[in-house]
Design a protein around this motif. Structure first.
Motif, PDB file in Angstrom:
ATOM      1  N   LEU A  13      -7.726  -2.549   5.481  1.00 13.42           N
ATOM      2  CA  LEU A  13      -7.775  -2.159   4.028  1.00 13.42           C
ATOM      3  C   LEU A  13      -9.194  -2.487   3.428  1.00 13.42           C
ATOM      4  CD1 LEU A  13      -6.461  -0.980   1.587  1.00 13.42           C
ATOM      5  CD2 LEU A  13      -5.873  -3.088   0.568  1.00 13.42           C
ATOM      6  N   ALA A  18      -1.585   4.812   3.477  1.00  6.90           N
ATOM      7  CA  ALA A  18      -1.764   3.872   4.764  1.00  6.90           C
ATOM      8  C   ALA A  18      -1.886   4.778   5.918  1.00  6.90           C
ATOM      9  CB  ALA A  18      -0.655   2.876   4.666  1.00  6.90           C
ATOM     10  N   ILE A  33      -3.978   2.129   7.906  1.00  6.75           N
ATOM     11  CA  ILE A  33      -4.283   1.065   7.271  1.00  6.75           C
ATOM     12  C   ILE A  33      -2.764   0.241   7.669  1.00  6.75           C
ATOM     13  CG2 ILE A  33      -4.207  -0.369   5.329  1.00  6.75           C
ATOM     14  CD1 ILE A  33      -6.280   1.804   4.187  1.00  6.75           C
ATOM     15  N   ARG A  34      -2.924  -0.735   8.494  1.00  9.95           N
ATOM     16  CA  ARG A  34      -1.724  -1.516   8.818  1.00  9.95           C
ATOM     17  C   ARG A  34      -2.064  -3.047   8.577  1.00  9.95           C
ATOM     18  NH1 ARG A  34       0.213   2.526   8.017  1.00  9.95           N
ATOM     19  NH2 ARG A  34       1.558   3.837   9.115  1.00  9.95           N
ATOM     20  N   LEU A  43       1.104  -5.608   3.518  1.00 14.66           N
ATOM     21  CA  LEU A  43      -0.184  -6.152   4.289  1.00 14.66           C
ATOM     22  C   LEU A  43       0.017  -7.597   4.322  1.00 14.66           C
ATOM     23  CD1 LEU A  43      -2.934  -3.619   3.372  1.00 14.66           C
ATOM     24  CD2 LEU A  43      -1.147  -3.401   5.146  1.00 14.66           C
ATOM     25  N   VAL A  69       0.825  -1.251  -0.052  1.00 14.98           N
ATOM     26  CA  VAL A  69       0.063  -0.118  -0.033  1.00 14.98           C
ATOM     27  C   VAL A  69       0.833   1.135  -0.172  1.00 14.98           C
ATOM     28  CG1 VAL A  69      -1.715   1.188   1.045  1.00 14.98           C
ATOM     29  CG2 VAL A  69      -1.568  -1.352   1.117  1.00 14.98           C
TER      30      VAL A  69
END
Length: 325
Positions: A144, A133, A138-139, A223, A128
């Motif tokens: 996601l 992110a 978003i981790r 991810l 990403v």
């Protein structure tokens, strides 16, 4: 008398054939790479050629024959003499995806080839854009998916083109996670990666070897990997399946093929030569650096793997709607 004479001729012919196989190889071997020079398949093919020529006692001449997604170079070997002197570095694209991607293809991925040795099996990794992110916290892959569910049709991903492994992985993710995303096809993986880094796209499925430096430099966030097992190069990154989306197993593989009908004795000599080359420390190190987690396979096991991959990608290509006329 006539039947005895014919029997004698047949016996003589058989003796000559057996002798020829025993003396194989007696001339240089042609090794076609169906992609341009400089890529990972080309690099490994040339490294293997140097090792194999020592064990076989004949030069292995690498030729680049790119075009039509690899179909042109592969077809040359499909139609070559079945004597073991013509090889090709086939891949998941040429032997599992292209037969379904192209409405017309000049070869049969199974019937026209004799698999020699699997060379590499490399996971793709979902990466990403770093700013995207960070902005959206978003981790994980679950993050996601949650973003996509909350923003239908807003999330986009880039790929190296319609029908590419990255495109198929994206379509499979959308179907399995039941999320709507926009696919942005580029003319190859390199421009797709540049688009990701510049923020033109939100994420992409990239080859592990290509993505690893960007991950280490914190330019992208990894991810999940796309294969059923974690990648040795990224042991802390879960698989897509471990992230809760099943079934999901897509990777990039390539290996050596020769023409169907090649005598078993010759095929065995080729397999032995390439198996030894793959075990060479120089080659093994290079493959590890590429992120390969391939296990040694016999020719028969490799052939069965190709059939399974061909069956798998039939549904994935149909799902993507990416068939080329």
């Amino acid at each position: 008398m006539l039947s005895l004479a014919c029997a004698g001729l047949s016996s003589a012919g058989l003796t000559t054939a057996v002798h020829a196989q025993a003396q194989w190889p007696s001339k240089p071997i042609r090794f076609v790479v169906p992609y341009p020079p400089g890529g990972p398949l080309d690099t490994i093919a040339r490294l293997l050629a140097e090792k194999v020529k020592v064990s076989l006692g004949q030069p292995v001449v690498v030729e680049n024959k790119p075009g039509a997604g690899g179909n042109i170079g592969v077809d040359l070997i499909a139609k070559a003499q079945p004597d073991g002197y013509s090889l090709v570095m086939g891949a998941v694209a040429t032997h599992a995806i292209n037969p379904w991607l192209f409405s017309k293809i000049p070869y049969d991925a199974v019937k026209d080839f004799a698999p020699v040795a699997l060379v590499a099996s490399v996971p793709n990794v979902l990466v990403v854009n770093q700013d995207f992110a960070d902005k959206n916290k978003i981790r994980t892959l679950a993050d996601l998916v949650a973003y996509a569910q909350a923003n239908p049709g807003k999330l986009n991903y880039g790929s190296g083109g319609a029908g590419s492994a990255g495109h198929l992985a994206g379509e499979l993710l959308g179907a399995r996670a039941q999320i709507k995303m926009v696919h942005i096809p580029y003319q190859g993986a390199a421009p797709a990666k540049l688009a990701l880094l510049s923020g033109q796209s939100d994420f992409m499925f990239d080859n592990l070897a290509s993505a690893a430096p960007l991950i280490k430099e914190n330019k992208v966030v990894a991810l999940a990997v796309t294969t059923s097992a974690r990648a040795q190069m990224l042991p802390n990154v879960p698989t897509v399946e471990q992230s809760g989306i099943k079934p999901f197993d897509i990777g990039t593989w390539f290996g050596v093929f020769t023409t169907a009908g090649t005598p078993a004795a010759v095929l065995e000599k080729l397999h032995t030569a390439y198996a030894q080359a793959l075990a060479d420390p120089d080659v093994a190190k290079r493959l590890v650096e590429m992120g390969s987690n391939a296990k040694p396979l016999s020719s028969a096991q490799f052939a069965e793997m190709v059939k399974q991959e061909l069956d798998k990608y039939k549904d994935l290509v149909k799902l993507s709607g990416a068939q080329v006329n």
